[in-house]
Motif scaffolding. Structure first.
Motif, short mmCIF file in Angstrom:
data_model
loop_
_atom_site.label_atom_id
_atom_site.label_comp_id
_atom_site.label_asym_id
_atom_site.label_seq_id
_atom_site.Cartn_x
_atom_site.Cartn_y
_atom_site.Cartn_z
N THR A 61 8.76 -8.45 4.06
CA THR A 61 8.06 -7.84 2.93
C THR A 61 8.90 -7.92 1.67
O THR A 61 8.39 -8.28 0.58
CB THR A 61 7.72 -6.37 3.24
OG1 THR A 61 6.87 -6.32 4.40
CG2 THR A 61 7.02 -5.71 2.07
N ILE B 109 0.73 -10.69 4.05
CA ILE B 109 0.87 -10.43 2.61
C ILE B 109 0.13 -11.49 1.81
O ILE B 109 -0.62 -11.17 0.87
CB ILE B 109 2.36 -10.40 2.22
CG1 ILE B 109 3.04 -9.17 2.83
CG2 ILE B 109 2.53 -10.39 0.69
CD1 ILE B 109 4.55 -9.14 2.67
N GLN C 10 6.97 -9.95 -1.25
CA GLN C 10 6.22 -9.16 -2.22
C GLN C 10 6.79 -9.24 -3.64
O GLN C 10 6.03 -9.47 -4.59
CB GLN C 10 6.14 -7.71 -1.75
CG GLN C 10 5.15 -6.87 -2.56
CD GLN C 10 3.71 -7.36 -2.39
OE1 GLN C 10 3.19 -7.37 -1.29
NE2 GLN C 10 3.08 -7.76 -3.49
#
Length: 368
Positions: free
Chosen positions: A160, A198, A164
């Motif tokens: 992540t 994601i 991100q």
């Protein structure tokens, strides 16, 4: 009523039986570390062995170096009698690591630390070790072996933090390359799935190519360079800590350097700092200091302390505000590692038990 022999007796019986099965001889796949007891460390102190399933990237090399430094000091302090490290020579081969562990078991360690090549294939040999009374601590990966204790980072957090900020940095749209890690390992499978989850939230982010960089700058450089001539303008490369090598690939191809997931080693961090990239790049990897935490866990288990069967320790995330501090503390090929002392390890164990915030060790200095 049948009684069970004491642990050292069970280990001796097991080693004898295994020696017969293996023709009474076995050799490691490579070794380092102290087979000789330090002055003042008696034979009643534990013998710690570490089996590493893959040595082919800088993270693994840092992981071994951190363990050897901590184990050497523990030997000098009289906490252990000796230690041994063996590294499988192949490309993350579970078969080679199983043979390696069987060789180690003949030497009757009190505790066995394992960075595994496979989450499933090592189960039988781990159960053999447990049945022999050996404390087994697996780190850097989950494992299908209920008798083992497991210490690992959150691979979901790692993936992540790698994806991100980069996607945010390119405004949630554009074209990216995904550079995967050690395909076939449990951590990589979890990380790749997290990356896919994601990306699924951003339909305007297109994946132009997927390559296998093995979380290693040099390998990622070669892999990315191999696809650059056939892909459009690239806005970012989502990796697992291989950005410096990827940057060299773009430079070689005479293309602008996109947002990257940098390695957490000194070379990459200094490059990031000096190039003043501010485009969504980040530096994040799992903590090679897990091996040191695993050493402290093994000693606490041998001492009969209450340690949860699974421990999750924090990843190493280098943010812009800490970039200069980390860059100044690391040698070019050294990866950022949390300096786990025995006391900090125990504080993190209590944090896991209570569900509190994870311990954040201090950023090391160059003097450390």
């Amino acid at each position: 009523m049948r009684t069970t022999p004491p642990p050292r007796r069970r280990r001796a019986l097991f080693a004898a039986a295994l020696a017969v099965a293996l023709g009474a001889t076995a050799t490691g796949c490579g070794s380092a570390g102290g087979d000789n007891a330090a002055a003042g460390a008696g034979d009643d102190k534990p013998f710690i062995a570490l089996s590493n399933g893959f040595i082919g990237n800088g993270w693994r090399q840092t992981m071994i170096a951190k363990f050897e430094a901590a184990a050497t000091q523990a030997q000098k302090d009289g906490l252990i009698s000796k230690f041994k490290v063996v590294n499988a020579p192949g490309e993350n081969s579970a078969t080679e690591q199983v043979a390696q562990i069987k060789s180690l078991l003949l030497q009757k360690p009190d505790a066995l630390l394992i960075d595994p090549a496979s989450p499933t294939a090592l189960k039988p040999v781990i159960e053999q070790a447990c049945n022999a009374g050996i404390k087994v601590v697996v780190f850097d990966s989950a494992i299908d072996a209920p008798c083992a204790h497991v210490l690992l980072n959150s691979f979901k957090d790692w993936a992540t933090a790698a994806a991100q900020p980069l996607i945010d940095g390119i405004g949630g749209k554009g074209t990216v390359i995904v550079s995967r890690g050690v395909v076939g390992s449990q951590p990589e499978a979890e990380m790749y799935q997290t990356t896919q989850d994601i990306l699924a939230k951003y339909p305007d982010v297109k994946v132009a190519a997927t390559v296998n960089g093995l979380c290693d700058g040099a390998k990622a450089q070669k892999a990315v360079l191999g696809v650059l001539s056939s892909v459009p303008k690239i806005d970012g490369v989502i990796g697992c800590g291989d950005g410096y090598g990827v940057a060299q690939a773009f430079t070689t191809a005479n293309k602008p350097i996109p947002a990257l997931t940098f390695e957490t080693n000194g070379r990459a961090l200094n490059y990031w700092r000096d190039s003043k990239l501010d485009n969504g790049s980040v530096a994040v990897m799992s903590d090679p200091g897990q091996s040191v935490a695993a050493l402290w866990e093994a000693l606490d288990l041998l001492a009969g302390k209450d340690v949860p069967k699974e421990l999750t320790f924090p990843i190493v995330l280098v943010e812009q505000k800490d970039l200069a501090a980390w860059a100044g503390a690391l040698k070019p090929d050294e990866y950022a590692a949390w300096p786990w002392t025995q006391e900090l390890f125990r504080q993190q164990v209590e944090a896991v038990k209570s569900g509190g915030d994870p311990v954040r060790p201090p950023i090391p200095t160059a003097a450390n």
